[in-house]
Motif scaffolding. Structure first.
Motif, PDB file in Angstrom:
ATOM      1  N   TRP A   2       0.821  -1.213   0.000  1.00  0.00           N
ATOM      2  CA  TRP A   2       0.000   0.000   0.000  1.00  0.00           C
ATOM      3  C   TRP A   2       0.852   1.259   0.000  1.00  0.00           C
ATOM      4  CZ3 TRP A   2      -3.921  -1.146   4.488  1.00  0.00           C
ATOM      5  CH2 TRP A   2      -4.801  -2.137   4.081  1.00  0.00           C
ATOM      6  N   ILE A   3       1.994   1.202   0.654  1.00  0.00           N
ATOM      7  CA  ILE A   3       2.793   2.404   0.860  1.00  0.00           C
ATOM      8  C   ILE A   3       3.872   2.565  -0.193  1.00  0.00           C
ATOM      9  CG2 ILE A   3       4.400   3.509   2.471  1.00  0.00           C
ATOM     10  CD1 ILE A   3       2.650   2.409   4.714  1.00  0.00           C
ATOM     11  N   GLU A   4       4.541   1.483  -0.537  1.00  0.00           N
ATOM     12  CA  GLU A   4       5.614   1.517  -1.529  1.00  0.00           C
ATOM     13  C   GLU A   4       5.591   0.208  -2.320  1.00  0.00           C
ATOM     14  OE1 GLU A   4       8.141   2.351  -4.076  1.00  0.00           O
ATOM     15  OE2 GLU A   4       7.806   3.918  -2.593  1.00  0.00           O
ATOM     16  N   TRP A  72       0.752  -0.775   9.501  1.00  0.00           N
ATOM     17  CA  TRP A  72       1.244  -0.655  10.869  1.00  0.00           C
ATOM     18  C   TRP A  72       1.169  -1.993  11.588  1.00  0.00           C
ATOM     19  CZ3 TRP A  72      -1.379   4.490  12.756  1.00  0.00           C
ATOM     20  CH2 TRP A  72      -0.875   5.545  12.008  1.00  0.00           C
ATOM     21  N   ASP A  73       0.105  -2.749  11.334  1.00  0.00           N
ATOM     22  CA  ASP A  73      -0.017  -4.049  11.987  1.00  0.00           C
ATOM     23  C   ASP A  73       1.031  -5.022  11.482  1.00  0.00           C
ATOM     24  OD1 ASP A  73      -2.265  -3.739  13.839  1.00  0.00           O
ATOM     25  OD2 ASP A  73      -3.403  -3.288  12.031  1.00  0.00           O
ATOM     26  N   ILE A  74       1.405  -4.891  10.234  1.00  0.00           N
ATOM     27  CA  ILE A  74       2.485  -5.728   9.709  1.00  0.00           C
ATOM     28  C   ILE A  74       3.794  -5.365  10.405  1.00  0.00           C
ATOM     29  CG2 ILE A  74       3.860  -6.264   7.661  1.00  0.00           C
ATOM     30  CD1 ILE A  74       1.224  -5.942   6.054  1.00  0.00           C
ATOM     31  N   GLU A  88      14.322  -1.702   8.024  1.00  0.00           N
ATOM     32  CA  GLU A  88      14.186  -0.942   6.780  1.00  0.00           C
ATOM     33  C   GLU A  88      12.717  -0.702   6.462  1.00  0.00           C
ATOM     34  OE1 GLU A  88      14.758   1.403   3.656  1.00  0.00           O
ATOM     35  OE2 GLU A  88      16.260   0.819   5.145  1.00  0.00           O
ATOM     36  N   ALA A  89      11.862  -1.674   6.743  1.00  0.00           N
ATOM     37  CA  ALA A  89      10.426  -1.494   6.529  1.00  0.00           C
ATOM     38  C   ALA A  89       9.892  -0.377   7.433  1.00  0.00           C
ATOM     39  CB  ALA A  89       9.678  -2.798   6.796  1.00  0.00           C
ATOM     40  N   PHE A  90      10.326  -0.335   8.692  1.00  0.00           N
ATOM     41  CA  PHE A  90       9.929   0.746   9.600  1.00  0.00           C
ATOM     42  C   PHE A  90      10.370   2.095   9.042  1.00  0.00           C
ATOM     43  CE2 PHE A  90       9.077  -2.403  12.845  1.00  0.00           C
ATOM     44  CZ  PHE A  90       8.147  -1.788  13.667  1.00  0.00           C
ATOM     45  N   ARG A  91      11.639   2.166   8.636  1.00  0.00           N
ATOM     46  CA  ARG A  91      12.165   3.436   8.096  1.00  0.00           C
ATOM     47  C   ARG A  91      11.377   3.892   6.878  1.00  0.00           C
ATOM     48  NH1 ARG A  91      17.237   0.412   8.507  1.00  0.00           N
ATOM     49  NH2 ARG A  91      18.015   0.760  10.609  1.00  0.00           N
ATOM     50  N   LEU A  92      11.060   2.965   5.999  1.00  0.00           N
ATOM     51  CA  LEU A  92      10.320   3.293   4.782  1.00  0.00           C
ATOM     52  C   LEU A  92       8.929   3.836   5.112  1.00  0.00           C
ATOM     53  CD1 LEU A  92      10.228   2.733   1.488  1.00  0.00           C
ATOM     54  CD2 LEU A  92       8.588   1.049   2.286  1.00  0.00           C
ATOM     55  N   ARG A  95       9.237   7.257   6.665  1.00  0.00           N
ATOM     56  CA  ARG A  95       9.614   8.228   5.643  1.00  0.00           C
ATOM     57  C   ARG A  95       8.419   8.598   4.752  1.00  0.00           C
ATOM     58  NH1 ARG A  95      13.868   5.547   4.266  1.00  0.00           N
ATOM     59  NH2 ARG A  95      13.025   4.462   2.459  1.00  0.00           N
ATOM     60  N   LYS A  96       7.598   7.624   4.399  1.00  0.00           N
ATOM     61  CA  LYS A  96       6.478   7.863   3.493  1.00  0.00           C
ATOM     62  C   LYS A  96       5.256   8.475   4.166  1.00  0.00           C
ATOM     63  CE  LYS A  96       7.809   6.042  -0.517  1.00  0.00           C
ATOM     64  NZ  LYS A  96       7.547   6.581  -1.821  1.00  0.00           N
ATOM     65  N   THR A  97       5.033   8.115   5.455  1.00  0.00           N
ATOM     66  CA  THR A  97       3.793   8.530   6.105  1.00  0.00           C
ATOM     67  C   THR A  97       3.995   9.441   7.322  1.00  0.00           C
ATOM     68  OG1 THR A  97       3.686   6.678   7.662  1.00  0.00           O
ATOM     69  CG2 THR A  97       2.748   6.328   5.455  1.00  0.00           C
ATOM     70  N   GLY A  98       5.209   9.445   7.866  1.00  0.00           N
ATOM     71  CA  GLY A  98       5.439  10.205   9.090  1.00  0.00           C
ATOM     72  C   GLY A  98       4.994   9.439  10.341  1.00  0.00           C
TER      73      GLY A  98
END
Length: 101
Positions: A2-4, A72-74, A88-92, A95-98
């Motif tokens: 959904w995000i990237e 977020w649940d993932i 890296e998933a957390f950082r991404l 970065r994308k959503t704040g």
């Protein structure tokens, strides 16, 4: 996804009964072409925050319901393992959503 869309895992977790095992085995044959691994999991494999099912997106396709947990649940489900790819998933996502903060 959904995000990237370019940041994807190579495995697909599937929850279902024994008939799903046969379907997943057939999908493994296609794995060489699409580089995905289909893993049939128990319902209790995915552990996240309370209410994750309320935040999930459900899509009905050809009589099958696909459940996509909220990003977020993932992330929460990965805290127990917390490998570099999880960080890296957390950082991404941040970065994308704040979020999450």
């Amino acid at each position: 996804m959904w995000i990237e869309p370019t940041f994807l895992s190579r495995d697909v977790d599937i929850v279902g009964d024994e008939s799903i095992e046969r379907i997943a085995e057939k999908l493994r044959i296609a794995e060489e072409r699409v580089t995905l691994e289909f893993q049939v999991c128990d319902r209790l494999t995915f552990r996240s925050a309370l209410g994750w099912e309320d935040r999930a997106q459900r899509i009905d396709r050809c009589g099958h319901i696909f459940v996509f947990p909220h990003p977020w649940d993932i992330l929460v489900s990965k805290i127990g393992r917390l490998e570099e790819k999880d960080l890296e998933a957390f950082r991404l996502v941040i970065r994308k959503t704040g979020h999450p903060t």
